[in-house]
Enzyme design. Structure first.
Site, PDB file in Angstrom:
ATOM      1  N   ASP A  60       0.886  -1.154   0.000  1.00 15.99           N
ATOM      2  CA  ASP A  60       0.000   0.000   0.000  1.00 15.99           C
ATOM      3  C   ASP A  60       0.936   1.220   0.000  1.00 15.99           C
ATOM      4  O   ASP A  60       2.148   1.080   0.183  1.00 15.99           O
ATOM      5  CB  ASP A  60      -0.888  -0.057   1.249  1.00 15.99           C
ATOM      6  CG  ASP A  60      -1.773   1.169   1.381  1.00 15.99           C
ATOM      7  OD1 ASP A  60      -2.261   1.664   0.346  1.00 15.99           O
ATOM      8  OD2 ASP A  60      -1.952   1.656   2.506  1.00 15.99           O
TER       9      ASP A  60
ATOM     10  N   ASP B 263      -0.133   5.092   1.146  1.00 17.94           N
ATOM     11  CA  ASP B 263      -0.387   6.015   2.257  1.00 17.94           C
ATOM     12  C   ASP B 263      -0.313   5.293   3.600  1.00 17.94           C
ATOM     13  O   ASP B 263      -0.907   4.223   3.759  1.00 17.94           O
ATOM     14  CB  ASP B 263      -1.779   6.647   2.117  1.00 17.94           C
ATOM     15  CG  ASP B 263      -1.876   7.550   0.885  1.00 17.94           C
ATOM     16  OD1 ASP B 263      -0.882   8.205   0.545  1.00 17.94           O
ATOM     17  OD2 ASP B 263      -2.962   7.590   0.261  1.00 17.94           O
TER      18      ASP B 263
ATOM     19  N   ASP C 263      -3.382  12.303   0.023  1.00 20.23           N
ATOM     20  CA  ASP C 263      -4.551  13.101  -0.367  1.00 20.23           C
ATOM     21  C   ASP C 263      -4.881  14.196   0.649  1.00 20.23           C
ATOM     22  O   ASP C 263      -5.412  15.238   0.283  1.00 20.23           O
ATOM     23  CB  ASP C 263      -5.779  12.196  -0.554  1.00 20.23           C
ATOM     24  CG  ASP C 263      -5.781  11.492  -1.908  1.00 20.23           C
ATOM     25  OD1 ASP C 263      -5.047  11.943  -2.813  1.00 20.23           O
ATOM     26  OD2 ASP C 263      -6.513  10.500  -2.054  1.00 20.23           O
TER      27      ASP C 263
ATOM     28  N   ASP D 227      -4.834   3.691  -3.161  1.00 19.23           N
ATOM     29  CA  ASP D 227      -5.970   4.564  -3.453  1.00 19.23           C
ATOM     30  C   ASP D 227      -5.529   6.023  -3.588  1.00 19.23           C
ATOM     31  O   ASP D 227      -6.357   6.919  -3.584  1.00 19.23           O
ATOM     32  CB  ASP D 227      -7.024   4.425  -2.342  1.00 19.23           C
ATOM     33  CG  ASP D 227      -8.426   4.658  -2.863  1.00 19.23           C
ATOM     34  OD1 ASP D 227      -8.560   5.066  -4.035  1.00 19.23           O
ATOM     35  OD2 ASP D 227      -9.389   4.455  -2.111  1.00 19.23           O
TER      36      ASP D 227
ATOM     37  N   ASP E  12      -1.882  -1.081   5.663  1.00 15.40           N
ATOM     38  CA  ASP E  12      -2.355  -0.563   6.948  1.00 15.40           C
ATOM     39  C   ASP E  12      -3.865  -0.402   7.017  1.00 15.40           C
ATOM     40  O   ASP E  12      -4.433  -0.383   8.103  1.00 15.40           O
ATOM     41  CB  ASP E  12      -1.717   0.808   7.226  1.00 15.40           C
ATOM     42  CG  ASP E  12      -2.273   1.855   6.276  1.00 15.40           C
ATOM     43  OD1 ASP E  12      -3.199   2.591   6.665  1.00 15.40           O
ATOM     44  OD2 ASP E  12      -1.839   1.905   5.114  1.00 15.40           O
TER      45      ASP E  12
END
Length: 241
Positions: free
Chosen positions: A8, A10, A19, A99, A179
């Site tokens: 992942d 972030d 973001d 994402d 996470d």
């Protein structure tokens, strides 16, 4: 035979949410309440589209955004881990499933010299329009009820593995490092020889332990980490085996 490492981004590679970090570019480093309150669960990408439009309306240009994004700190030990992976690319294929968006991830990895560590990055496509506004789109469409509508990480992982098999590449083991709540779906896809590495104290770790309490534990091994140096130590052991 190689190991596949799935990251992942972030709160995993970087120690923040890319973001929300971009809001530092906004006037007074905050968003108007009306914009903040416009988020609907499962529709984060559309919300970020509105945030980027607001930044564009306020004259925030690409250079300023890039400068801001490249100040995000990496998670503790992550620079060491990525350095180790870069030196051992013959053993590890590394992908990011995130994402965030292509522009942010590209800026951050290139500024730190880590873009060559990763074979592929699967994230929401972003680009600057002719008027200088940053725009973002959903990564794909899917039918998974558990995931946000723009991205099912299990679908991405499964398709990547299938495509690699067609190219004649299979993996001894998959190691999934993440996470968030949206990392649970791909972790449920892992088999018993694979390893999930949830970050300590974050949603993924809590969801995995809840499943174990409900007597429906995940099939793979679980190793919790707080510093990426712990991940590196474990990978060194795997390689020796």
């Amino acid at each position: 035979m190689k190991f596949l490492l799935v990251f992942d981004f972030d709160h995993t590679i970087i120690d923040e949410n890319s973001d929300t970090w971009i809001v530092k570019c906004a006037p007074e480093k905050k968003l108007p309440n009306e914009l903040r309150n416009s988020y609907r669960p499962g529709h984060w990408t559309e919300y970020m589209g509105r945030v980027f439009a607001y930044l564009g309306d306020n004259g925030i240009k690409e250079d300023e955004m890039r400068r801001t994004m490249t100040t995000i700190p990496f998670t503790v030990g992550m620079v060491d881990l990525l350095g180790f992976l870069g030196e051992n690319k013959e053993l590890f294929d590394c992908i990011i499933v995130s994402d965030s968006n292509t522009v942010f991830i590209d800026w951050i990895l290139k500024a730190a010299g880590f873009h060559k560590v990763f074979d592929e990055v699967f994230t929401n496509p972003a680009a600057f329009s002719s008027t200088g506004y940053l725009t973002v789109q959903n990564f794909h469409a899917h039918h998974c009820a558990k995931c946000p509508k723009n991205l099912c990480k299990r679908k991405v992982l499964k398709e990547f593995i299938d495509e690699q098999l067609e190219r004649g590449v299979s993996y001894t083991q998959i190691v999934y490092i993440g996470d968030g709540g949206n990392d649970l779906c791909p972790v449920m896809f892992l088999k018993k020889d694979d390893i999930a590495m949830p970050r300590q104290g974050y949603t993924l770790e809590k969801k995995i332990s809840q499943l174990a309490q409900d007597l429906s534990p995940v099939e793979c091994s679980v190793l919790v980490w707080s510093s990426a140096r712990e991940i590196m130590s474990h990978l060194k052991v795997l390689v020796k085996e």
